[in-house]
Design a protein around this motif. Sequence first.
Motif, mmCIF file in Angstrom:
data_model
loop_
_atom_site.group_PDB
_atom_site.id
_atom_site.type_symbol
_atom_site.label_atom_id
_atom_site.label_comp_id
_atom_site.label_asym_id
_atom_site.label_seq_id
_atom_site.Cartn_x
_atom_site.Cartn_y
_atom_site.Cartn_z
ATOM 1 N N PRO A 74 0.809 -1.229 0.000
ATOM 2 C CA PRO A 74 0.000 0.000 0.000
ATOM 3 C C PRO A 74 0.842 1.280 0.000
ATOM 4 O O PRO A 74 0.469 2.276 -0.617
ATOM 5 C CB PRO A 74 -0.838 -0.122 1.278
ATOM 6 N N ARG A 78 0.684 4.126 -2.980
ATOM 7 C CA ARG A 78 0.401 5.545 -2.694
ATOM 8 C C ARG A 78 1.513 6.428 -3.249
ATOM 9 O O ARG A 78 1.251 7.452 -3.867
ATOM 10 C CB ARG A 78 0.245 5.770 -1.194
ATOM 11 N N GLN A 81 1.311 6.523 -7.111
ATOM 12 C CA GLN A 81 0.171 7.306 -7.600
ATOM 13 C C GLN A 81 0.411 8.802 -7.450
ATOM 14 O O GLN A 81 0.110 9.578 -8.360
ATOM 15 C CB GLN A 81 -1.122 6.898 -6.864
ATOM 16 N N ILE A 82 0.954 9.214 -6.325
ATOM 17 C CA ILE A 82 1.176 10.647 -6.118
ATOM 18 C C ILE A 82 2.322 11.156 -6.992
ATOM 19 O O ILE A 82 2.258 12.268 -7.509
ATOM 20 C CB ILE A 82 1.386 10.975 -4.621
ATOM 21 N N SER A 110 8.351 10.413 -1.462
ATOM 22 C CA SER A 110 7.010 9.936 -1.124
ATOM 23 C C SER A 110 7.058 8.507 -0.602
ATOM 24 O O SER A 110 6.342 8.158 0.354
ATOM 25 C CB SER A 110 6.091 10.008 -2.346
ATOM 26 N N TYR A 114 5.444 7.533 2.895
ATOM 27 C CA TYR A 114 4.332 6.586 2.982
ATOM 28 C C TYR A 114 4.747 5.292 3.670
ATOM 29 O O TYR A 114 3.916 4.628 4.300
ATOM 30 C CB TYR A 114 3.710 6.319 1.605
ATOM 31 N N TRP A 118 2.957 3.621 6.737
ATOM 32 C CA TRP A 118 2.632 2.190 6.753
ATOM 33 C C TRP A 118 3.131 1.543 8.049
ATOM 34 O O TRP A 118 2.441 0.713 8.640
ATOM 35 C CB TRP A 118 3.227 1.486 5.536
ATOM 36 N N ASP A 172 -5.584 4.437 3.195
ATOM 37 C CA ASP A 172 -5.730 5.744 2.548
ATOM 38 C C ASP A 172 -6.278 6.782 3.523
ATOM 39 O O ASP A 172 -5.821 7.924 3.546
ATOM 40 C CB ASP A 172 -6.651 5.651 1.329
ATOM 41 N N CYS A 175 -3.568 7.688 5.996
ATOM 42 C CA CYS A 175 -2.576 8.587 5.399
ATOM 43 C C CYS A 175 -3.066 10.034 5.384
ATOM 44 O O CYS A 175 -2.302 10.956 5.696
ATOM 45 C CB CYS A 175 -2.231 8.147 3.975
#
Length: 195
Positions: A74, A78, A81-82, A110, A114, A118, A172, A175
């Motif tokens: 995950p 994230r 994607q960002i 990132s 992240y 996590w 999500d 976060c």
Amino acid sequence: YYITNNLRKYRLAMSVDWTALNAKLPTEKTGAAKKKRQELFKAMDAGNGILSLAEVDKGIRDVLKIDEIFDAKPAIMRAFQIAKQRGVSKRGAMGDDYIEFVEFRFFLLSLRQYFEYWAAFSRTDEDNDKRISLEEFKSAQPMMELWVGEIGDIEGEFNKIDTNGGGQILFDEFCAWAIKKNLDLEDDDDNIVVE
């Protein structure tokens, strides 16, 4: 399976070498760090000048050799994607689904952030179901207050985080809350360049 996952979670919670992890992520704005990023990007790239999620995932395992992050899918998702949305692609619409080199430094930053989220999420998710229940959230309050400061109304805070109203906090949602609260694990090494 259950024992293996709990053992991985325990190792993640207790044994992340944050200094070594940061050293593998060349995020500084120096010529040497940029050269290292170029080498990493090239080693991950299949030859088309862009990185897919699969290439990034494989690169974390085979190039960066960071097992803790490789197991944190995950966090990888994230960060990917960002980062891919960081700017308009020079390759047209196709490039917007991939990471280009100009986005790679931001991806590494990132990824580190992240992954910290996590680790915090995993420490709070006692039964390792990738969701945080109200009971788990309450149980983790003293630990979370080390990361974000005082949480007065724990049930009210839980309900604010649970934006989809599902009765569980998903990664999500966690976060989004962690970013607003400026979550910082008490045991991580914050010596990473973010300029």
